[in-house]
Motif scaffolding. Sequence first.
Motif, PDB file in Angstrom:
ATOM      1  N   SER A  14       0.840  -1.210   0.000  1.00 13.03           N
ATOM      2  CA  SER A  14       0.000   0.000   0.000  1.00 13.03           C
ATOM      3  C   SER A  14       0.869   1.251   0.000  1.00 13.03           C
ATOM      4  O   SER A  14       0.571   2.235  -0.686  1.00 13.03           O
ATOM      5  CB  SER A  14      -0.895   0.045   1.239  1.00 13.03           C
ATOM      6  OG  SER A  14      -1.728  -1.068   1.260  1.00 13.03           O
ATOM      7  N   ILE A  18       1.064   4.549  -2.439  1.00 13.02           N
ATOM      8  CA  ILE A  18       0.874   5.916  -1.936  1.00 13.02           C
ATOM      9  C   ILE A  18       2.042   6.791  -2.387  1.00 13.02           C
ATOM     10  O   ILE A  18       1.871   7.915  -2.873  1.00 13.02           O
ATOM     11  CB  ILE A  18       0.769   5.917  -0.385  1.00 13.02           C
ATOM     12  CG1 ILE A  18      -0.517   5.232   0.069  1.00 13.02           C
ATOM     13  CG2 ILE A  18       0.873   7.340   0.170  1.00 13.02           C
ATOM     14  CD1 ILE A  18      -0.582   4.942   1.567  1.00 13.02           C
ATOM     15  N   LYS A  59      -3.515   9.368   3.496  1.00 16.13           N
ATOM     16  CA  LYS A  59      -3.504   8.003   2.947  1.00 16.13           C
ATOM     17  C   LYS A  59      -3.061   6.990   4.002  1.00 16.13           C
ATOM     18  O   LYS A  59      -3.625   5.892   4.108  1.00 16.13           O
ATOM     19  CB  LYS A  59      -2.565   7.934   1.728  1.00 16.13           C
ATOM     20  CG  LYS A  59      -3.067   8.688   0.519  1.00 16.13           C
ATOM     21  CD  LYS A  59      -4.186   7.914  -0.150  1.00 16.13           C
ATOM     22  CE  LYS A  59      -4.681   8.622  -1.399  1.00 16.13           C
ATOM     23  NZ  LYS A  59      -5.684   7.847  -2.144  1.00 16.13           N
ATOM     24  N   HIS A  62      -5.670   6.057   6.429  1.00 18.42           N
ATOM     25  CA  HIS A  62      -6.640   5.117   5.880  1.00 18.42           C
ATOM     26  C   HIS A  62      -6.105   3.674   5.973  1.00 18.42           C
ATOM     27  O   HIS A  62      -6.824   2.759   6.356  1.00 18.42           O
ATOM     28  CB  HIS A  62      -6.918   5.507   4.425  1.00 18.42           C
ATOM     29  CG  HIS A  62      -8.013   4.718   3.799  1.00 18.42           C
ATOM     30  ND1 HIS A  62      -9.340   4.893   4.147  1.00 18.42           N
ATOM     31  CD2 HIS A  62      -7.971   3.739   2.874  1.00 18.42           C
ATOM     32  CE1 HIS A  62     -10.061   4.041   3.454  1.00 18.42           C
ATOM     33  NE2 HIS A  62      -9.262   3.331   2.675  1.00 18.42           N
TER      34      HIS A  62
END
Length: 266
Positions: A14, A18, A59, A62
């Motif tokens: 992830s 990002i 981000k 999250h």
Amino acid sequence: MLTPCPQNNAILKSVIDISAEAASDIIQCRQDGFTVHKKQDRSTVTTVDRRIEHFIIEKLRHVTPDIPVIAEESVSEGRAPLYGDTYWLVDPIDGTDEFAAGGDDFAIHIGLVHLGQPIIGVVTLPGHNIQYYAARGHGAWRKNADGETRITCASPAPEHLRVVTSRRCMNLPHFAAWRKNYEIDSIVPAGSSIKFMQVAEGAADIYPRFTPSMEWDTAAPQAIIEEAGGSIRDLSGDILRYGKAGWLNSSFICCSDHVRDRVIWA
Ligand SMILES: Nc1ncnc2c1ncn2[C@@H]1O[C@H](COP(=O)(O)O)[C@@H](OP(=O)(O)O)[C@H]1O
Ligand SMILES: [Mg+2]
């Protein structure tokens, strides 16, 4: 030593995305134009540093809602969240001076610290279109237009050291004294975390730094260099640790494990 953790590898994926998205935005901002300011400590910040930091923090919130984010520009403005054993260390642009001057040697750093050690690191060089990353136990990797490649420090290390250091450091008396103790092949100046990445991918053997740096300058690169077979140590030879007063690092030496026994530690 922490063990490899599959969850860290999922988080890493992830964070790579990002950071890639942030890199595209930086390149777009560079085309669109930005303004440059001086912080209270007289160092440079741009509107892009602040924009990218805000994007990364949102981000990360999250992806890992429970992990606080310590980020360079927020700390400069007096905004640091409460933190415990685990936190993100973010530098939206490492090498802001270079970025503001129109150069390509700047980086985005996102590092995850656990119990004082960086265990995930992503370093993206938007100006060179390269990403480097690592999660503890999963190796160090480089991704560019040619694809994804595992990277390691140079082995065997050459007889004469290939030194890389900061431009600011090259003219210091301390550096001049240090270099006299070594058989050196070359001394190459480089900006931002490119120096760490050169050691991690075997293009250099050692990066001594005798000028100040902050923990967000080193956390992500350290996760990568350690997975590539190197380390970042203070001048006594102790591994750099995190959560120090004012987020300030001591002088350090980053080197491949293959040259560590040649280094004269204080
Ligand atoms: N006097 C100082 N105190 C603390 N950190 C400093 C410093 N001078 C330079 N740095 C750090 O060194 C980084 C640049 O490294 P280099 O000189 O190797 O390119 C800067 O990153 P930023 O651009 O993120 O502010 C900054 O964090
Ligand atoms: Mg910065």
